[in-house]
Each structure stands twice: as structure tokens, then as C-alpha cells.
Design a protein around this motif. Structure first.
Motif, PDB file in Angstrom:
ATOM      1  N   LEU A 165      12.929   0.291 -10.498  1.00  0.00           N
ATOM      2  CA  LEU A 165      13.541   1.548 -10.084  1.00  0.00           C
ATOM      3  C   LEU A 165      12.857   2.153  -8.863  1.00  0.00           C
ATOM      4  CD1 LEU A 165      14.050   3.207 -13.598  1.00  0.00           C
ATOM      5  CD2 LEU A 165      15.783   2.090 -12.164  1.00  0.00           C
ATOM      6  N   LEU A 166      11.555   1.907  -8.740  1.00  0.00           N
ATOM      7  CA  LEU A 166      10.770   2.521  -7.672  1.00  0.00           C
ATOM      8  C   LEU A 166       9.875   1.467  -7.027  1.00  0.00           C
ATOM      9  CD1 LEU A 166       9.735   5.768  -9.585  1.00  0.00           C
ATOM     10  CD2 LEU A 166      11.331   5.655  -7.669  1.00  0.00           C
ATOM     11  N   PRO A 167       9.484   1.676  -5.766  1.00  0.00           N
ATOM     12  CA  PRO A 167       8.591   0.710  -5.114  1.00  0.00           C
ATOM     13  C   PRO A 167       7.195   0.735  -5.741  1.00  0.00           C
ATOM     14  CG  PRO A 167       8.958   2.617  -3.701  1.00  0.00           C
ATOM     15  CD  PRO A 167       9.902   2.754  -4.840  1.00  0.00           C
ATOM     16  N   ALA A 168       6.546  -0.422  -5.736  1.00  0.00           N
ATOM     17  CA  ALA A 168       5.217  -0.534  -6.343  1.00  0.00           C
ATOM     18  C   ALA A 168       4.123   0.009  -5.434  1.00  0.00           C
ATOM     19  CB  ALA A 168       4.925  -1.990  -6.681  1.00  0.00           C
ATOM     20  N   GLY A 169       4.393   0.191  -4.177  1.00  0.00           N
ATOM     21  CA  GLY A 169       3.376   0.690  -3.258  1.00  0.00           C
ATOM     22  C   GLY A 169       3.939   0.807  -1.859  1.00  0.00           C
ATOM     23  N   GLY A 170       3.038   1.103  -0.924  1.00  0.00           N
ATOM     24  CA  GLY A 170       3.454   1.287   0.459  1.00  0.00           C
ATOM     25  C   GLY A 170       3.715   2.746   0.785  1.00  0.00           C
ATOM     26  N   TRP A 171       3.848   3.009   2.070  1.00  0.00           N
ATOM     27  CA  TRP A 171       4.008   4.389   2.535  1.00  0.00           C
ATOM     28  C   TRP A 171       5.058   4.450   3.633  1.00  0.00           C
ATOM     29  CZ3 TRP A 171       2.856   9.203   1.218  1.00  0.00           C
ATOM     30  CH2 TRP A 171       2.929  10.204   2.180  1.00  0.00           C
ATOM     31  N   LEU A 179      14.146   9.948   1.976  1.00  0.00           N
ATOM     32  CA  LEU A 179      14.439   9.440   0.635  1.00  0.00           C
ATOM     33  C   LEU A 179      13.446   8.357   0.231  1.00  0.00           C
ATOM     34  CD1 LEU A 179      16.246   9.416  -1.839  1.00  0.00           C
ATOM     35  CD2 LEU A 179      17.743   7.776  -0.665  1.00  0.00           C
ATOM     36  N   GLU A 180      13.166   7.436   1.134  1.00  0.00           N
ATOM     37  CA  GLU A 180      12.214   6.372   0.820  1.00  0.00           C
ATOM     38  C   GLU A 180      10.801   6.947   0.668  1.00  0.00           C
ATOM     39  OE1 GLU A 180      11.448   2.603  -0.373  1.00  0.00           O
ATOM     40  OE2 GLU A 180      13.401   3.488   0.150  1.00  0.00           O
ATOM     41  N   PHE A 181      10.503   7.989   1.451  1.00  0.00           N
ATOM     42  CA  PHE A 181       9.217   8.680   1.309  1.00  0.00           C
ATOM     43  C   PHE A 181       9.058   9.258  -0.095  1.00  0.00           C
ATOM     44  CE2 PHE A 181       7.655  13.115   1.303  1.00  0.00           C
ATOM     45  CZ  PHE A 181       6.287  12.869   1.432  1.00  0.00           C
ATOM     46  N   LEU A 182      10.100   9.912  -0.599  1.00  0.00           N
ATOM     47  CA  LEU A 182      10.038  10.493  -1.945  1.00  0.00           C
ATOM     48  C   LEU A 182       9.946   9.404  -3.013  1.00  0.00           C
ATOM     49  CD1 LEU A 182      12.628  13.395  -1.611  1.00  0.00           C
ATOM     50  CD2 LEU A 182      10.138  13.588  -1.733  1.00  0.00           C
ATOM     51  N   ARG A 183      10.687   8.322  -2.843  1.00  0.00           N
ATOM     52  CA  ARG A 183      10.640   7.234  -3.811  1.00  0.00           C
ATOM     53  C   ARG A 183       9.242   6.619  -3.868  1.00  0.00           C
ATOM     54  NH1 ARG A 183      13.215   2.831  -3.132  1.00  0.00           N
ATOM     55  NH2 ARG A 183      13.741   2.441  -5.310  1.00  0.00           N
ATOM     56  N   GLY A 184       8.600   6.474  -2.706  1.00  0.00           N
ATOM     57  CA  GLY A 184       7.259   5.907  -2.680  1.00  0.00           C
ATOM     58  C   GLY A 184       6.190   6.845  -3.185  1.00  0.00           C
ATOM     59  N   LEU A 185       6.479   8.153  -3.190  1.00  0.00           N
ATOM     60  CA  LEU A 185       5.492   9.138  -3.622  1.00  0.00           C
ATOM     61  C   LEU A 185       5.525   9.388  -5.127  1.00  0.00           C
ATOM     62  CD1 LEU A 185       3.334  11.096  -2.442  1.00  0.00           C
ATOM     63  CD2 LEU A 185       5.145  12.811  -2.268  1.00  0.00           C
ATOM     64  N   VAL A 186       6.622   9.041  -5.783  1.00  0.00           N
ATOM     65  CA  VAL A 186       6.802   9.396  -7.191  1.00  0.00           C
ATOM     66  C   VAL A 186       5.718   8.786  -8.074  1.00  0.00           C
ATOM     67  CG1 VAL A 186       8.301   9.081  -9.198  1.00  0.00           C
ATOM     68  CG2 VAL A 186       9.273   9.822  -7.031  1.00  0.00           C
ATOM     69  N   LEU A 187       5.527   7.469  -8.010  1.00  0.00           N
ATOM     70  CA  LEU A 187       4.579   6.814  -8.914  1.00  0.00           C
ATOM     71  C   LEU A 187       3.129   7.228  -8.657  1.00  0.00           C
ATOM     72  CD1 LEU A 187       5.997   3.184  -9.331  1.00  0.00           C
ATOM     73  CD2 LEU A 187       6.261   5.177 -10.813  1.00  0.00           C
ATOM     74  N   PHE A 265      -1.876   1.863  -5.037  1.00  0.00           N
ATOM     75  CA  PHE A 265      -0.516   1.899  -4.493  1.00  0.00           C
ATOM     76  C   PHE A 265      -0.464   1.568  -3.000  1.00  0.00           C
ATOM     77  CE2 PHE A 265      -0.214   4.476  -8.313  1.00  0.00           C
ATOM     78  CZ  PHE A 265       0.977   4.025  -8.860  1.00  0.00           C
ATOM     79  N   VAL A 266      -1.555   1.111  -2.431  1.00  0.00           N
ATOM     80  CA  VAL A 266      -1.621   0.681  -1.030  1.00  0.00           C
ATOM     81  C   VAL A 266      -1.148   1.806  -0.108  1.00  0.00           C
ATOM     82  CG1 VAL A 266      -1.272  -1.300   0.495  1.00  0.00           C
ATOM     83  CG2 VAL A 266      -0.877  -1.554  -1.944  1.00  0.00           C
ATOM     84  N   LEU A 267      -1.719   2.983  -0.285  1.00  0.00           N
ATOM     85  CA  LEU A 267      -1.381   4.138   0.544  1.00  0.00           C
ATOM     86  C   LEU A 267      -2.447   4.324   1.621  1.00  0.00           C
ATOM     87  CD1 LEU A 267      -0.272   6.718  -2.172  1.00  0.00           C
ATOM     88  CD2 LEU A 267       1.159   5.174  -0.841  1.00  0.00           C
ATOM     89  N   PRO A 268      -2.055   4.536   2.872  1.00  0.00           N
ATOM     90  CA  PRO A 268      -3.020   4.688   3.966  1.00  0.00           C
ATOM     91  C   PRO A 268      -3.580   6.112   4.043  1.00  0.00           C
ATOM     92  CG  PRO A 268      -0.805   4.787   4.850  1.00  0.00           C
ATOM     93  CD  PRO A 268      -0.659   4.545   3.374  1.00  0.00           C
ATOM     94  N   GLY A 269      -4.309   6.524   3.013  1.00  0.00           N
ATOM     95  CA  GLY A 269      -4.873   7.860   2.978  1.00  0.00           C
ATOM     96  C   GLY A 269      -6.373   7.861   3.255  1.00  0.00           C
ATOM     97  N   LEU A 270      -6.996   9.000   3.020  1.00  0.00           N
ATOM     98  CA  LEU A 270      -8.439   9.117   3.256  1.00  0.00           C
ATOM     99  C   LEU A 270      -9.230   8.183   2.348  1.00  0.00           C
ATOM    100  CD1 LEU A 270      -9.181  12.935   3.717  1.00  0.00           C
ATOM    101  CD2 LEU A 270      -9.224  11.129   5.437  1.00  0.00           C
ATOM    102  N   GLY A 271      -8.758   7.988   1.111  1.00  0.00           N
ATOM    103  CA  GLY A 271      -9.467   7.112   0.193  1.00  0.00           C
ATOM    104  C   GLY A 271      -9.527   5.692   0.710  1.00  0.00           C
ATOM    105  N   SER A 272      -8.403   5.185   1.203  1.00  0.00           N
ATOM    106  CA  SER A 272      -8.380   3.835   1.763  1.00  0.00           C
ATOM    107  C   SER A 272      -9.261   3.746   3.004  1.00  0.00           C
ATOM    108  CB  SER A 272      -6.950   3.429   2.103  1.00  0.00           C
ATOM    109  OG  SER A 272      -6.141   3.406   0.947  1.00  0.00           O
TER     110      SER A 272
END
Length: 319
Positions: A165-171, A179-187, A265-272
Motif C-alpha cells: 500500500l505504501l513505499p518502503a522507503g525513499g524521499w 501525493l508521493e511525498f505524503l505516501r513516503g512520509l506515512v510509515l 526508511f532511507v531518508l536523507p535527513g540529519l540522522g543519515s
């Protein structure tokens, strides 16, 4: 904000500035004491002594520690974060881009936590002697034992792998595809917010139970208000004080938890960015990221204290 609150606000601002200065000294000293030469890391073990010396001058690591600290602090205040020791690219632009990702994640995670904790905590307090209230309390207790990264892995298995239903990761940036931004942010937001919502539910329940025995609520009930309407109109404001304190702590916990969740979730944030900098021994990147996180924690605590003063008349009178 009244004139009586200004002295307290001035004191808290001074404490914030002093705390930030002390934190900058600690962060700089800790990373400066770590073994290793940034020039050696950047050039490799086969680099010539002349090239190493030239690179140290380029990085500024050949100068006295006090000079290095003052230059770094001045650059941090003005937004000049320097260049990466490894990639030689400016740190500032990538730091700002990564900070935006982390703020979206933390904000969404806190929203999830509040949407869970406020109604669940109020219901658990009002129905504490019924099966529903006991079940909510038990589920919140169970949620305390689940780490955020475990929740993330379970959510990926269910919503991305099994049900798709939702992507496993990425940004996806929100300006590119909302819409894709919201789908990727949900999990990721659920992974952060579910665990923190369980923690916050316990405090909301406790705060509501404390105010439910106050005389003003009994007076409101005697005037014809239902138990819920009396709590809604007169009790939640007083219950908000202790919950607000915990909410500040939860925000700092979300910032730290985002480091791991971003990796899951392979997000390019400060943690990564922080973990990549540690892996590459890019100490200037690590130094700046840690200082940004420390400043965020201090600012959250400052904001919580100001809101406490606004919400609590006794604190306003004490200033």
C-alpha cells in the motif's frame, strides 16, 4: 505577554545562550580529542608529508585549538559551516536540505503521537474502571517496550511488503510530488509517532486523573455540566502543564529517534548525514550536525518554559 513576564523571559534567554555556548565547547572539545588526522583521512595512508601539511593548512587544522574553535563557532552562528573534509563540498547547503527532511519527519511523528495520545489518554482516565480504559492503558504500556526501528520494520513488512500500500522507503520533496511525498512520509511518521504516542498517553491519563478530583470540576458538575464537558471546558487547560513538559521531552526524543528511523526508511535527513559522517570520519560534518541537534533540543526546552509561563498564572505572578 505581560510586562511581568519579561524578566523571566530575559533570564531564560540568557540561560539559553549560555547553555548553547557551553554545549559548543563540549562538542568541539569532544570531537577534537578523537584520534585521527582529518587530512590523513581525506588523502589516505599513502599521502606525502608535504601534501598532508598543505591539506592541514587548507582545513585549518594546523592552527591552535582556540583559534579553530572561534572560527568554527563564528561560522556556525553566521551559517558558514565550512567544507567537508572528505568531499570538499560546502556543508551548509546539504545541512539545510537534510534539516528540512528531519523537521518534516519529526513534525509528522509528533502529530501522530498527539492524535493518539490526547484522545486515548483522556478516554483511559475517564474509563479507568471499565474494560476499554484498562485495555488502552495496557496497550500504551506495551507500546513503551517497542523501539522505533522495530516498529518501522514491522510497518514496512505489513504495509509495503505484504499489502503493497505504501513505499518502503525513499524521499520525494513535497514541491515535486505532494501525493508521493505524503505516501513516503506515512510509515516513518507512524514508526516515530506510535511509540511516542504510547508514552504520551500515560502522561495524559495521569494528568487528567489529577485534575478530575479538583473542586472546580465538582462545581462544574453541580452546575449541570456532564463529566466530559466539565473536563473539556475547565480541566484540560490545567492538565496541559505537566503534559507540555513531557511533550518537550518527547520532541527531543523524536529528534534522536529520527536518526535510526531515517536509516530504516532511507531518508536523507540529519540522522543519515550524521551516520555517514561518522562512517567516513568527516569530523567537521559530524560536529555541525551534532551542534544543530543540540541547538534544537535547547530551543525546544526554551519554548516549553515560555509556554509554561503563558499557561500558568502562578508562574506569571512569580516573575
Amino acid at each position: 505577554m505581560t510586562a511581568a513576564m519579561l524578566p523571566r523571559l530575559a533570564r531564560r534567554t540568557a540561560i539559553l545562550l549560555v547553555s548553547t555556548l557551553i554545549a559548543s565547547v563540549v562538542v568541539f572539545a569532544f570531537l577534537a580529542l578523537l584520534p585521527g588526522d582529518p587530512a590523513q583521512v581525506a588523502l589516505g595512508l599513502s599521502a606525502s608529508p608535504e601534501l598532508l601539511e598543505q591539506t592541514r593548512r587548507e582545513f585549518g587544522t594546523d592552527r591552535p585549538p582556540l583559534t579553530q574553535y572561534l572560527d568554527w563557532l563564528g561560522g556556525f552562528v553566521t551559517g558558514e559551516f565550512g567544507r567537508s573534509y572528505v568531499t570538499r563540498e560546502p556543508i551548509g547547503p546539504q545541512l539545510m536540505d537534510r534539516l528540512g527532511v528531519t523537521m518534516w519527519l519529526v513534525g509528522a511523528g509528533m502529530l501522530v503521537a498527539l492524535l493518539i495520545a490526547v484522545p486515548a489518554g483522556v478516554y483511559a482516565a475517564m474509563a479507568r474502571r471499565r474494560a476499554g480504559g484498562v485495555a488502552v492503558s495496557w496497550l500504551s504500556q506495551l507500546g513503551l517496550a517497542v523501539p522505533g526501528f522495530i516498529a518501522g520494520i514491522l510497518l514496512v513488512q505489513l504495509f509495503a511488503v505484504r499489502w503493497q500500500l505504501l513505499p518502503a522507503g525513499g524521499w520525494t520533496p513535497p514541491v515535486r510530488d505532494p501525493l508521493e511525498f505524503l505516501r513516503g512520509l506515512v510509515l516513518p511518521a507512524l514508526a516515530l509517532g506510535l511509540v511516542q504516542g504510547a508514552v504520551l498517553t500515560r502522561y495524559v491519563r495521569s494528568a487528567v486523573l489529577d485534575v478530575s478530583t479538583e473542586d472546580y470540576l465538582r462545581t462544574a458538575r453541580a452546575k449541570g455540566h456532564t463529566r466530559f464537558s466539565a473536563l473539556l471546558r475547565h480541566g484540560l487547560r490545567n492538565a496541559a502543564g505537566p503534559v507540555l513538559t513531557v511533550l518537550g521531552l518527547q520532541l527531543t526524543t523524536l529528534l534522536i529517534g529520527a536518526v535510526v528511523v531515517e536509516r530504516v526508511f532511507v531518508l536523507p535527513g540529519l540522522g543519515s548525514l550524521l551516520l555517514d559522517g561518522v562512517a567516513a570520519r568527516d569530523l567537521l560534518v559530524v560536529q555541525n550536525v551534532v551542534m544543530v541537534l543540540v541547538c534544537a533540543v535547547l530551543l525546544v526546552n526554551f519554548a516549553v518554559d515560555v509556554l509554561h509561563t503563558v499557561l500558568n498564572p502562578r508562574l506569571r505572578q512569580a516573575t
